[in-house]
Scaffold this active site. Sequence first.
Site, PDB file in Angstrom:
ATOM      1  N   THR A 134       0.833  -1.216   0.000  1.00  0.00           N
ATOM      2  CA  THR A 134       0.000   0.000   0.000  1.00  0.00           C
ATOM      3  C   THR A 134       0.866   1.264   0.000  1.00  0.00           C
ATOM      4  OG1 THR A 134      -0.224  -0.421   2.362  1.00  0.00           O
ATOM      5  CG2 THR A 134      -2.134  -0.879   1.006  1.00  0.00           C
ATOM      6  N   ARG A 186      -1.588   0.282  15.274  1.00  0.00           N
ATOM      7  CA  ARG A 186      -1.586   1.396  16.223  1.00  0.00           C
ATOM      8  C   ARG A 186      -2.939   1.794  16.809  1.00  0.00           C
ATOM      9  NH1 ARG A 186       2.076   4.591  12.150  1.00  0.00           N
ATOM     10  NH2 ARG A 186       0.977   3.083  10.856  1.00  0.00           N
TER      11      ARG A 186
END
Length: 233
Positions: free
Chosen positions: A120, A212
């Site tokens: 990505t 995260r």
Amino acid sequence: MKDVIIACDFSSADAVLEFLDKFSGCERKPFVKIGMELFYAAGPDIVRKIKARGHRIFLDLKLHDIPNTVRKTMKVLSDLDVDMTNVHAGGTIEMMKAALEGLTREDGSRPMLVAVTQLTSTSEERMRGDLLIDHPIAEVIAHYAANAKEAGLDGVVCSPLEASIVKERCGREFLAVTPGIRFADAAADDQVRITTPARAREIGSDFIVVGRPITAAQDPVAAYRRCVEEFLN
Ligand code: C5P
């Protein structure tokens, strides 16, 4: 089958085990992703330790080498009893077939095997300029996914926004494992093509990989539960 995978991007065994301790009272045992950073720092023993705690494991080492090396390496990873692992589809159909062979145990069982299409972080511009791949990125991803399917793999890792392209080309059963997940009210960090757990479910992701938003949350267990709630329920 569908699940939330926590990307445990920590740099030591102590740090990841301390993090996973927080989930000891949780009603679900999280599926965890171990990437290169932790694997190279802590070695195969960390896989055994996390497995012994009852977690399912996606070992994200993104193999890309000559078929013979990949076959033999996959045999080693299969003996570690992980639940999912991966290769780069750019290694060719022959390499992906070799990976599958190496991964398959004598009794016919094996971990799930998925392929990275284009990272990505790779833009269409860089794909053209650096890699001399002169096709629209969506076409390249669909083609690499079709190659992975032809090689017998279970699915691909892709952005959630690409999951529908992959499903259209390879069928609904072909797995879309998707990082790039953020809550609607949170920061994107360095991710660009992102979506929420709920939207990823609507688009057709089978597994969302969340780092995260869970690992850096004030209350990681609450953040994990929120992901599960949005993605699975
Ligand atoms: O912290 P965050 O949710 O961005 O973590 C996403 C995880 O998924 C990281 O471990 C990252 O390496 C991985 N990943 C990704 N994009 C890819 C392949 C893997 O973000 N194309």
